[in-house]
Enzyme design. Structure first.
Site, PDB file in Angstrom:
ATOM      1  CG  ASP A   1      -2.173   0.800   1.036  1.00 57.15           C
ATOM      2  OD1 ASP A   1      -2.304   1.466  -0.006  1.00 57.15           O
ATOM      3  OD2 ASP A   1      -3.039   0.756   1.934  1.00 57.15           O
TER       4      ASP A   1
ATOM      5  CD  GLU B   1      -0.197   6.048  -3.264  1.00 52.14           C
ATOM      6  OE1 GLU B   1      -0.726   4.992  -3.651  1.00 52.14           O
ATOM      7  OE2 GLU B   1      -0.126   6.385  -2.052  1.00 52.14           O
TER       8      GLU B   1
ATOM      9  CG  ASP C   1      -8.389   4.451  -0.347  1.00 55.22           C
ATOM     10  OD1 ASP C   1      -8.147   3.236  -0.431  1.00 55.22           O
ATOM     11  OD2 ASP C   1      -7.746   5.222   0.382  1.00 55.22           O
TER      12      ASP C   1
END
Length: 784
Positions: A438, A441, A506
């Site tokens: 995950d 970024e 998400d």
């Protein structure tokens, strides 16, 4: 980034110069170098006090030409740089020729021709080599190559000190009438990018904005070519949004390089792009099964995990992979690789029991590259220099966003990557088989100093996703072997397709968010990624039962399928108060999981084709299979699964759906009824079906009905189904370990050739599959 104020004026804060004259052409090995002053040179005096732009064009390999524009060549060209040709560079032979049509550089099937009157007419055209008149792709025209300063200097003397000036390079390639542009990573907005301003800068922005987790500097045109921008940092594109007939690409710096990639088909463009940046990696058969997550902020422990899996078995749904999300570690400690001892006192024993019981085949855990100050790993990582430093080189870079005092793994340090790998190996020892990578970024680009001082912090922002996923993927390959490594990654850039798989991030629990996700998956597939997934049911919020069931149908037709949420569970009985009827969430999930299981002989064989060719397995945009159908370039609510199945998700509670079938005869998978395209059609579906159509001339192999789990013998007791199949129709077969075991081919008089590889009592259906067992589902489909 826009450099002009309409057609006539320059933007307030910009100063712009354009290449106006091709003053000199020098032939180089496999290419040409063009010296282009920013004014026309009519006399010797015109060559003074004038900037120039060099355009270097080189034959890269058959069908591909690189174009690099440079202002000041003495500027350092810092990394990181994309690692091109990971499987080796093909041979190349650039051929330069001259004729009355100009000077031409040919690279196999692709050529670039410079106008014969190049001093007065700035015109570089890219076209198919064999027929330039009918295979014109794009071009660089007047005022299409330039440099810019911001803020605008009032005197050239000011450029002696560049500390307060930004310098940009840009090109503008022409857009033809009706041309569409696609790709640029996983983008959730309009499928056709013409009219959009796009910034390639990885961001944790969800699925409802113009930000993207996966920015890929490659776009695909409906005119039979693609462009890969060879710049790891921020790239700004104006796709018909500054000049409506041009795609403008700009970067900050002194040079800009891109590759134009000829098709003429999208499949050939993507194949050549995969040669340049890497083919997608193979994934194991078990990864195609259903993944179940604990969700994000929910409360769970060992009993919760066991209860979920037992509940799924009771409701007739096999889970192949169970995923422990963030809170397998204690709060404030992410990522320290230590199971919360209170919640999971003996994780190794628990995982072993789950696997031995058959409740699950594999286990995945969540990690990220951020090391929390209060976790067990921080002090060691900081002391050893494994974390990113501040610019002064002494302090660890930290902030409190996400995890208190977190540092960032510095993967430019080989010792840091080795230590991180050791931490992963301890998880593998516990029984972990896959990793969800995950984040990645929010990578700082200011006030930082990487271990590798040769890298540019601005370029590291996007490229970090490549390094992060590469380290984890390599660790998985080392432990489990080639073809067995599986990530569940959120961040990506060009080349990250080599480390599958990726998921969409998400999304909200709405029909609109499901449509956003479809667009994101389509765009990523047109950026060279073969495998993609989504949070079934939506991540944010609690989905209504109808949303959940519609999303289950969509999600189980993605290449990979995972139930995952944020603050609420995604096991079906929590969605609808455990409705056990045929229309309930549990029965719906069981039906769609069973369908994907039956499709495994087809899916696993098609996955091999996708990897070989650099294609998406699912979601595959319609334009890949039907590039000559203009409508296919605008379809963003449906997709192909491999080359033979078409699916159109339902976004409506009542089940109404409109979809498009290209030319040919298409067979409804659920009823064996046929439709003839091209045309738009309307249907109404219950929760056990959606428009799922089989393309004509298909030989479809289905697994035995009732098998649980994605891993089984794909040649045993299968159902071989013909759909308007003609002599020569074929289907590849792979075993559960990925080994090719043969090919079935339709011979004359419907004779099935190659059937000796089939085992057990397999069946042969010459007019579609047997549908009796689905009669209730079939009756729930209305053609409107």
């Amino acid at each position: 980034m826009k450099f002009r104020d309409g057609m006539w004026l320059v933007a307030d804060d910009k100063y712009v110069e354009y290449a106006e004259d091709i003053y000199d052409m020098a032939e180089r090995k496999n290419g040409l170098s063009l010296l282009c002053p920013t004014r026309k040179i009519k006399s010797r005096g015109d060559s003074l006090n004038r900037s120039t732009i060099t355009i270097d064009m080189e034959a890269a390999f058959d069908g591909v030409i690189s174009v690099e524009v440079t202002h000041w060549a003495g500027a350092a060209n810092k990394g990181p740089h994309f690692g091109l040709y990971p499987d080796g560079r093909p041979g190349v032979s650039g051929v330069v020729s001259k004729s009355d049509k100009g000077t031409t550089l040919a690279s196999g099937a692709l050529s670039a021709t410079i106008h014969p009157d190049h001093h007065d007419i700035f015109d570089i055209r890219f076209h198919g080599t064999d027929d330039p008149s009918t295979k014109s792709l794009t071009s660089l025209q007047a005022r299409s190559v330039g440099l810019a300063y911001s803020p605008a200097p009032t005197s050239p003397m000011q450029t002696a000190d560049m500390r307060d000036l930004k310098h940009y390079m840009f090109t503008q390639t022409t857009l033809g009438v009706g041309e569409t542009v696609h790709g640029l990573g996983e983008r959730f907005g309009a499928f056709n990018k013409v009219g959009q301003s796009v910034t390639l800068w990885n961001a944790d922005g969800g699925t409802s904005s113009d930000q993207a987790y996966k920015n890929v500097s490659f776009w695909l045109s409906s005119r039979g070519y693609g462009v890969f921008i060879d710049h790891a940092g921020r790239v700004e594109l104006e796709v018909g949004s500054e000049r409506t007939s041009r795609v403008q690409t700009s970067v900050e710096g002194q040079r800009l390089k891109w590759y134009i990639i000829y098709g003429p088909t999208p499949k050939e463009v993507l194949r050549r792009y995969s040669v340049l940046t890497g083919r997608p990696g193979n994934v194991p058969s078990w990864s195609f099964g259903l993944w179940l997550s604990t969700s994000f902020t929910t409360s769970y422990d060992e009993d919760t995990v066991s209860g979920f899996l037992e509940g799924m078995r009771e409701r007739n749904t096999q889970v192949d992979v169970f995923h422990y999300d963030c809170f397998w570690m204690k709060a404030f400690t992410w990522t320290d690789f230590v199971f919360d001892a209170e919640k999971f006192p003996d994780p190794k024993a628990q995982i072993a029991r789950l696997k031995a019981s058959g409740l699950v085949r594999k286990v995945c855990v969540w990690i990220n590259p951020y090391i929390a100050q209060h976790g067990a790993a921080f002090a060691h990582a900081a002391e050893k220099g494994y974390l990113l430093k501040r610019k002064d080189g002494d302090d660890v870079w930290q902030w409190d966003l996400w995890q208190a005092g977190m540092g960032l793994m510095d993967f430019t340090n080989p010792a840091a990557a080795a230590w991180y790998t050791e931490c992963l190996e301890k998880l593998f020892d516990v029984g972990v088989d896959a990793i969800k990578t995950d984040f990645g970024e929010r990578i700082p680009s200011h006030d930082v100093a990487w271990h590798d001082r040769a890298v540019d912090p601005e370029k590291m922002h996007n490229y970090y996703a490549f390094l992060y996923n590469k380290v984890v993927y390599a660790a998985l390959q080392k432990r489990f072997g080639p073809g067995e490594a599986v990530l569940f990654a959120r961040a990506a850039c060009a080349g990250t397709q080599r480390f599958p798989l990726q998921w969409g991030g998400d999304c909200e629990s709405t029909a609109e968010a499901m449509a956003e996700s479809v667009r994101g998956g389509l765009s990523l597939g047109l950026s060279g990624f073969a495998f993609w997934s989504v949070d079934i049911g939506g991540f944010e919020g609690l989905p209504a039962p109808w949303i959940y069931k519609r999303w289950v149908a969509f999600g189980l037709l993605c290449s990979h399928s995972r139930l995952h949420g944020s603050s609420s569970y995604r096991v079906p009985w929590t969605i609808d108060a455990d409705d056990r009827t045929g229309e309930g969430c549990s029965r719906t999930l069981a039906r769609w999981t069973a369908l994907k299981t039956r499709l495994m002989p087809y899916l696993f064989a098609q996955a091999a084709v996708a990897v070989e060719a650099g294609l998406p397995l699912s979601l595959r945009a319609m334009c890949i299979e039907f590039p000559d159908d203009p409508t296919s370039w605008y379809l963003d609510r449906q997709f192909m699964i491999g080359d033979s199945l078409l699916a159109a998700p339902v976004f409506d509670e009542a089940g109404l759906v409109e979809f498009y079938l290209p030319k040919g005869t298409w067979t409804c998978f659920f009823t064996n009824k046929t439709r003839t395209g091209p045309g738009w059609f309307k249907e109404k579906h219950g929760f056990g079906s959606l428009p799922l159509y089989v393309r004509e001339n298909t030989l479809l192999v289905l697994g035995k009905e009732g098998i649980k789990g994605a891993v089984y013998d794909y040649t045993k007791e299968v159902e071989v189904c013909l759909y308007q199949a003609r002599e020569g129709a074929s289907a590849r077969l792979r075993d559960q370990d990925g080994k090719s075991v043969g090919q079935l081919t339709l011979g004359a008089n419907a004779e099935l050739q190659g059937a000796e590889v089939l085992r057990g009592s397999w069946t042969y259906c010459e007019a579609g599959r047997k549908v009796e067992e689905d009669s209730a589902t079939a009756k729930g489909i209305e053609w409107l």
